[in-house]
Each structure stands twice: as C-alpha cells, then as structure tokens.
Design a protein around this motif. Structure first.
Motif, PDB file in Angstrom:
ATOM      1  N   UNK A 265      46.379  -1.049  -8.904  1.00  0.00           N
ATOM      2  CA  UNK A 265      47.748  -1.435  -9.242  1.00  0.00           C
ATOM      3  C   UNK A 265      47.775  -2.262 -10.528  1.00  0.00           C
ATOM      4  N   UNK A 266      46.811  -3.174 -10.682  1.00  0.00           N
ATOM      5  CA  UNK A 266      46.771  -3.989 -11.897  1.00  0.00           C
ATOM      6  C   UNK A 266      46.571  -3.114 -13.125  1.00  0.00           C
ATOM      7  N   UNK A 267      45.606  -2.184 -13.063  1.00  0.00           N
ATOM      8  CA  UNK A 267      45.345  -1.300 -14.193  1.00  0.00           C
ATOM      9  C   UNK A 267      46.576  -0.466 -14.535  1.00  0.00           C
ATOM     10  N   UNK A 268      47.236   0.050 -13.504  1.00  0.00           N
ATOM     11  CA  UNK A 268      48.406   0.893 -13.702  1.00  0.00           C
ATOM     12  C   UNK A 268      49.543   0.112 -14.357  1.00  0.00           C
ATOM     13  N   UNK A 269      49.787  -1.103 -13.883  1.00  0.00           N
ATOM     14  CA  UNK A 269      50.896  -1.895 -14.409  1.00  0.00           C
ATOM     15  C   UNK A 269      50.618  -2.369 -15.836  1.00  0.00           C
ATOM     16  N   UNK A 270      49.381  -2.775 -16.080  1.00  0.00           N
ATOM     17  CA  UNK A 270      49.036  -3.199 -17.430  1.00  0.00           C
ATOM     18  C   UNK A 270      49.138  -2.033 -18.411  1.00  0.00           C
ATOM     19  N   UNK A 271      48.791  -0.822 -17.930  1.00  0.00           N
ATOM     20  CA  UNK A 271      48.815   0.345 -18.811  1.00  0.00           C
ATOM     21  C   UNK A 271      50.230   0.717 -19.252  1.00  0.00           C
ATOM     22  N   UNK A 272      51.227   0.288 -18.510  1.00  0.00           N
ATOM     23  CA  UNK A 272      52.615   0.592 -18.902  1.00  0.00           C
ATOM     24  C   UNK A 272      53.290  -0.612 -19.541  1.00  0.00           C
TER      25      UNK A 272
END
Length: 339
Positions: A265-272
């Motif tokens: 979730x952290x990676x996904x949110x940071x990526x956007x």
C-alpha cells in the motif's frame, strides 16, 4: 464434512472386516456378562484402535444391537479378550461417555445411555444414523465392504465441491484471501498451508484456489487431474479506481496484519504522488493499533482488518484479488454448483 465421514466410517468397517476371522465371537466375561454385538478390531489398520472401538459401539447403539440400559463389559475384560491395552478401552469408554453415549455408574459399571432426542448428543449424530442405517442395509443385502467402498468413492467423485480451499503459504495473506472470497461469493471458504496440503492431501469437497504466484508449487501438490482456480492480483489502477486524491495536510493510516500489505500500500500510494510523510503504517497484530488511527483523516486497510475497525475515521478497503478473478469465482458458484 459429509464425504470425509463416509469414507472414514467405511475405512473403519473394512478394518473390522479384515479382523473378523480373528475375533468374531461375542465377548463373554468371567462373570457371564456378554456384549450383545460383535467387535472386530484390527491392529494393522491406519485407524486407531480407540476410534475403531468408539465407532463400532456407536453403530451398535444406533442399530439397537446395544439397547438403552445395557451393561458393557469392563475395560479389563475387553482388553484381555482382544489383547489390547486397557487404557485404550478406558479412553474409548470415556470419550463415549463425554458425548452422552454411555453412563458410568459408580460401583456398578458402564451402561448404554438412553438417548434424549431433544438434546444434541453429537454434532455428527444425524449423519452417523444415516451411515449406520446405510451400512446395515447394504450388508444385509450381502454387498461386500469392497463394493460399498468403491461405489461410495464413485458417488463422492460425482459431487460438486462444497467449499473453496485457499492454498497459500503465508498465514496472514491466507486469511485476507479467505475474507475477500467469502465477501465476493457468499460461498464457504476454508484455507490450508502448502505444508499441510502436502501432508494430508486435498480435502474432499474442496475447490482449490491459489494466487498465480503460487501456481507451480500448488500444482505440484495436487493430483494431475485436479483443477485449481488461479487468482490475479489487483492492479494499482484497479485499487485506486474511484478514489479522490487526499489533501496535502491529510494523514492517511494504513493498517493490516499482513506486513506485505503495508509495504504494498505504501509503494502504491507513493507511486501516485502521496508524500511518504503523510502515511502512518500500523501493524494490526500489535496492541493498541486501533487507537493509533484516531489522528488519521482516513484509513486504508484489507478486507479482513476492516471488520475490526472503529466507526471513525472512514476507511477504504484495498483488495488483493483482481476484479476479474473474483468474477470467475462468482461464475463458478453460479454456473457450476447447484443452487
């Protein structure tokens, strides 16, 4: 499960059949007390002797070979007659008494209990009665136990699955997948580790389900003719579909029992474009994790942890399984299984 119970009972019956030539007469004690039914015990069976005893005594009670108030031989008499340990007989008697099949009367002995049909004697009692009646009628019609076993296996093989079985090595991910599938299909879902599946095999009535990443390991465990429904992981666009971008000063809490969910979730949110400093990662396995959510504007969580969240702040569930894979599971239930 029904199918497992049928096979277990037949296996016990076959064990008894294999031993019948050695101990096939009624048990008579030194005091003239006899057991009004035959017991056949096999020491070479994979079924424990205690289970052979308890099952055959249950069958005797259900078939009325053993009637209410009938006194049973002592543990010493049974042990001596069948050349087994008295502790095995004692354990069988205690188990039957604990489930209301027998009564211990102080200074008198062990007796068949009068069945109170208004009380649940055993979670499997109704099934046991059906099996006992079936076996009694089949044997009365001179069908061999081998023929009974073959036909039961044939009919069980024709039955549709009665539950999904998630095969996944990660315990926390397994639990999340079970929750997502149950929510999406309204169909019974169980789970099993790959280690347990390798040791015991696929349970009867199970439709195997696994993530694509585990496909090779899972297929290696299953018989060649056994199918497995493979699930895709939800993509980032799927997970964020319909979500509004939070304001720069909003704190987002991410909470799950599965550590990989927190990282994902952290990676996904940071990526956007979400600032890492705006994210609060919370392991739901730690004490007080719910209190840590109070300062957040909203919460991102998995389908299982969502069931334990407080009413506020508002939560958004990030699901692991892709929409099209959940649609395949629903189609399986609707089209393949009888309604």
């Amino acid at each position: 499960m029904v199918s497992c119970s049928w096979l277990r009972w037949v296996l016990i019956a076959i064990s008894a059949f294999n031993a019948r030539n050695k101990h096939n007469e009624q048990l008579t004690t030194d005091n003239g007390l006899f057991l009004p039914m035959r017991l056949w015990l096999s020491k070479n069976s994979e079924v424990p002797l205690r289970e052979q005893l308890t099952t055959q005594i249950k069958l005797g009670i259900l078939s009325h070979d053993l009637r209410p108030g009938e006194r049973l031989p002592s543990t010493r008499d049974v042990a001596r007659r069948y050349q087994i340990h008295a502790n095995t007989v004692s354990a069988a008697y205690r188990e039957l008494a604990a489930h209301n099949w027998l009564d211990f009367r102080k200074g008198s002995g062990v007796y068949v209990r009068t069945l109170d049909r208004t009380l649940p004697l055993d979670t499997q009692l109704e099934l046991d009665q059906l099996i006992a009646t079936f076996l009694q009628r089949a044997r009365a019609a001179n069908f061999s136990l081998g023929a009974i076993q073959t036909r039961i296996k044939h009919w069980l093989a024709l039955q549709p699955p009665d539950h999904f079985l998630v095969l996944e090595p990660d315990e926390e991910l397994r639990a999340i997948l079970v929750a997502e599938i149950a929510d999406a299909t309204n169909f019974p879902v169980q789970s099993m580790s790959l280690t347990d599946c390798a040791r015991t095999g696929l349970p009867a009535g199970a439709a195997a389900v696994a993530m694509y990443g585990q496909s090779e390991r899972v297929r290696a465990l299953l018989p060649p003719d056994t199918s497995c429904l493979l699930l895709r992981t939800r993509s980032i666009p799927e997970a964020l579909s319909g979500a509004q971008r939070p304001a720069a000063d909003e704190l987002i809490a991410v909470v799950s029992r599965w550590p990989e969910f927190l990282r994902w979730a952290r990676t996904m949110l940071v990526s956007v474009g979400i600032e890492a400093s705006a994210l609060s990662l919370n392991d739901a396995r730690t004490r007080g994790w719910q209190r840590a959510l109070r300062a957040s504007t909203f919460v991102i969580t998995d389908a299982l942890t969502a069931r334990q969240l407080p009413a506020a702040p508002p939560a958004r569930i990030f699901r692991i399984i892709a929409d099209d894979s959940l649609a395949e599971l629903r189609a399986f239930v609707e089209n393949y299984l009888p309604q």
